[in-house]
Design a protein around this motif. Sequence first.
Motif, PDB file in Angstrom:
ATOM      1  N   UNK A  55       0.815  -1.217   0.000  1.00 40.11           N
ATOM      2  CA  UNK A  55       0.000   0.000   0.000  1.00 40.11           C
ATOM      3  C   UNK A  55       0.850   1.268   0.000  1.00 40.11           C
ATOM      4  N   UNK A  56       2.079   1.166   0.498  1.00 36.55           N
ATOM      5  CA  UNK A  56       2.967   2.334   0.539  1.00 36.55           C
ATOM      6  C   UNK A  56       3.506   2.701  -0.840  1.00 36.55           C
ATOM      7  N   UNK A  57       3.365   1.796  -1.801  1.00 33.97           N
ATOM      8  CA  UNK A  57       3.915   1.907  -3.170  1.00 33.97           C
ATOM      9  C   UNK A  57       5.433   2.082  -3.165  1.00 33.97           C
ATOM     10  N   UNK A  58       6.085   1.544  -2.118  1.00 30.16           N
ATOM     11  CA  UNK A  58       7.546   1.559  -2.088  1.00 30.16           C
ATOM     12  C   UNK A  58       8.086   0.720  -3.243  1.00 30.16           C
ATOM     13  N   UNK A  59       8.989   1.302  -4.002  1.00 33.40           N
ATOM     14  CA  UNK A  59       9.646   0.599  -5.103  1.00 33.40           C
ATOM     15  C   UNK A  59      11.129   0.465  -4.823  1.00 33.40           C
ATOM     16  N   UNK A  60      11.727  -0.613  -5.316  1.00 35.56           N
ATOM     17  CA  UNK A  60      13.129  -0.895  -5.046  1.00 35.56           C
ATOM     18  C   UNK A  60      14.023   0.270  -5.403  1.00 35.56           C
ATOM     19  N   UNK A  61      14.854   0.679  -4.460  1.00 35.32           N
ATOM     20  CA  UNK A  61      15.689   1.863  -4.634  1.00 35.32           C
ATOM     21  C   UNK A  61      17.068   1.545  -5.218  1.00 35.32           C
ATOM     22  N   UNK A  67       8.160  -3.024  -7.419  1.00 36.58           N
ATOM     23  CA  UNK A  67       7.385  -2.856  -6.174  1.00 36.58           C
ATOM     24  C   UNK A  67       7.854  -3.805  -5.076  1.00 36.58           C
ATOM     25  N   UNK A  68       8.254  -3.250  -3.950  1.00 32.30           N
ATOM     26  CA  UNK A  68       8.882  -4.050  -2.895  1.00 32.30           C
ATOM     27  C   UNK A  68       7.920  -5.042  -2.257  1.00 32.30           C
ATOM     28  N   UNK A  69       6.706  -4.597  -1.960  1.00 32.00           N
ATOM     29  CA  UNK A  69       5.741  -5.499  -1.341  1.00 32.00           C
ATOM     30  C   UNK A  69       5.417  -6.690  -2.227  1.00 32.00           C
ATOM     31  N   UNK A  70       5.322  -6.439  -3.522  1.00 25.91           N
ATOM     32  CA  UNK A  70       5.069  -7.534  -4.467  1.00 25.91           C
ATOM     33  C   UNK A  70       6.237  -8.511  -4.470  1.00 25.91           C
ATOM     34  N   UNK A 235       2.851   6.807   1.015  1.00 22.14           N
ATOM     35  CA  UNK A 235       2.573   6.877  -0.425  1.00 22.14           C
ATOM     36  C   UNK A 235       2.270   8.306  -0.846  1.00 22.14           C
ATOM     37  N   UNK A 236       1.588   9.051   0.023  1.00 18.42           N
ATOM     38  CA  UNK A 236       1.198  10.414  -0.298  1.00 18.42           C
ATOM     39  C   UNK A 236       2.350  11.389  -0.355  1.00 18.42           C
ATOM     40  N   UNK A 237       3.522  11.001   0.148  1.00 17.95           N
ATOM     41  CA  UNK A 237       4.682  11.876   0.055  1.00 17.95           C
ATOM     42  C   UNK A 237       5.167  12.018  -1.383  1.00 17.95           C
ATOM     43  N   UNK A 238       4.881  10.997  -2.203  1.00 19.95           N
ATOM     44  CA  UNK A 238       5.334  11.024  -3.581  1.00 19.95           C
ATOM     45  C   UNK A 238       4.184  11.203  -4.550  1.00 19.95           C
ATOM     46  N   UNK A 239       4.294  10.563  -5.698  1.00 21.45           N
ATOM     47  CA  UNK A 239       3.252  10.584  -6.719  1.00 21.45           C
ATOM     48  C   UNK A 239       2.646   9.200  -6.817  1.00 21.45           C
ATOM     49  N   UNK A 240       1.479   9.056  -7.463  1.00 20.44           N
ATOM     50  CA  UNK A 240       0.901   7.723  -7.641  1.00 20.44           C
ATOM     51  C   UNK A 240       1.912   6.751  -8.243  1.00 20.44           C
ATOM     52  N   UNK A 241       1.994   5.586  -7.612  1.00 17.41           N
ATOM     53  CA  UNK A 241       2.923   4.534  -8.038  1.00 17.41           C
ATOM     54  C   UNK A 241       4.379   4.877  -7.765  1.00 17.41           C
ATOM     55  N   UNK A 242       4.613   5.967  -7.047  1.00 13.71           N
ATOM     56  CA  UNK A 242       5.970   6.408  -6.710  1.00 13.71           C
ATOM     57  C   UNK A 242       5.968   6.961  -5.291  1.00 13.71           C
ATOM     58  N   UNK A 243       5.738   6.089  -4.320  1.00 16.59           N
ATOM     59  CA  UNK A 243       5.556   6.547  -2.952  1.00 16.59           C
ATOM     60  C   UNK A 243       6.843   6.883  -2.229  1.00 16.59           C
TER      61      UNK A 243
END
Length: 431
Positions: A55-61, A67-70, A235-243
């Motif tokens: 739900x955080x839309x964290x993506x591998x940095x 997507x990390x959760x996936x 998630x809201x700190x960033x953009x949709x799909x880019x949390x």
Amino acid sequence: MTSLHNRHIKPLILAGLTGDNWGLEDYVKRGGYASLKRILSEGMTSEQVIAEVKASTLRGRGGAGFPSGLKWSFMPKNFAGQKYLICNSDEGEPGTFKDRDILRYNPHAVIEGMTIAAYAMGVSVGYNYIHGEIFAEYDRFEEALEQARAAGFLGDRILGSDHSFQLHAFHGFGAYICGEETALLESIEGKKGQPRFKPPFPASYGLYGKPTTINNTETFAAVPFIFQVGAEAYAGLGKPNNGGTKIFSVSGDVENPGNYEIPLGTPFAELLKLAGGMRGGKKLKAVIPGGSSVPVVKGDLMMATDMDYDSVAKAGSMLGSGAVIVMDETRCMVKALLRLSYFYFEESCGQCTPCREGTGWLYRMVHRIENGQGRPEDLDMLNSIADNIQGRTICALGDAAAMPVRAMIQQFREEFEYHIEHKHCLVPAYI
């Protein structure tokens, strides 16, 4: 999803860190290990933890932005044997220097993030693979591990729970190729660091042939903050799909090179301003936005681009590791490409013929052009060689060598043609 109106958000991972307040006591004062305590005390299920990360839309940095959760959900739940968790701190990409700062200034965030991830995936053993050419950061992480074990945040029955997690630091050998996840696994196993064929993927056949999940240093360091502020707020700190926030390593022709943590989706123009603007007031010519392996972008287009995975992709490049290499009007693109081509030629592991032979070919041809011996047909030949490398190797190093060549010629072809015709550089500073 909240908007990006508040650009002056306080950094999460690197907030208020000076190098003297990296230890356990200071980390706990900043709210450290509160997320781990909450997860264990509330008895959150692994599914709930993974759902929060999704739900955080964290993506591998680390570069791929997956997507990390996936990724965590790929770890088999009912596997009866040993499973492993790996932190990839093998930071060797030219222009990238964020992960070593995380290990230097906030190592406990990485430890807490890995412990939460281990809980979510049912893993009891983990390793942090640290680049072999950084020594003080390795020692600091070892010291942080000892602090965490002594306080009960690592080891058997963490904080009195049923969750046990043993975490070890592993010092690499300085090879760029070991940043590729399967070459990293081979290195830990004591073998030559060469990438494996995929499939099978590490989630099914990883370290010692067991299910394994690998994430980047910054990815794990972000995890505790997701549970501190909540997945929706993160998630809201960033953009949709880019949390969330992202650390960008800004180097090159700027007044203040360094690491800058900003919300994903912040305009590049604002990041450049944070770095003090162009050095000496010179004009922006080009930017490599995600480490040396991604395509170059012309300055005008970059100034109109936001710093998130999707926006940078629309500009024809990749966000990658977040290493932003800024070049001003005095920079020769042929000379820049020569330096990059030499790096990938030197760092190829030699396993794949297109990469082993092709990277050397690319380097020698660019070297010839730079030194006044280029031929008109060289540019088409360079593109042809790059086409025959990209997508034809076991790992992405071949792509990393080919993409800068194709992009440099596409974006600055007139500069290469001038070199070939006049036997010297178009840029006045290099004549």
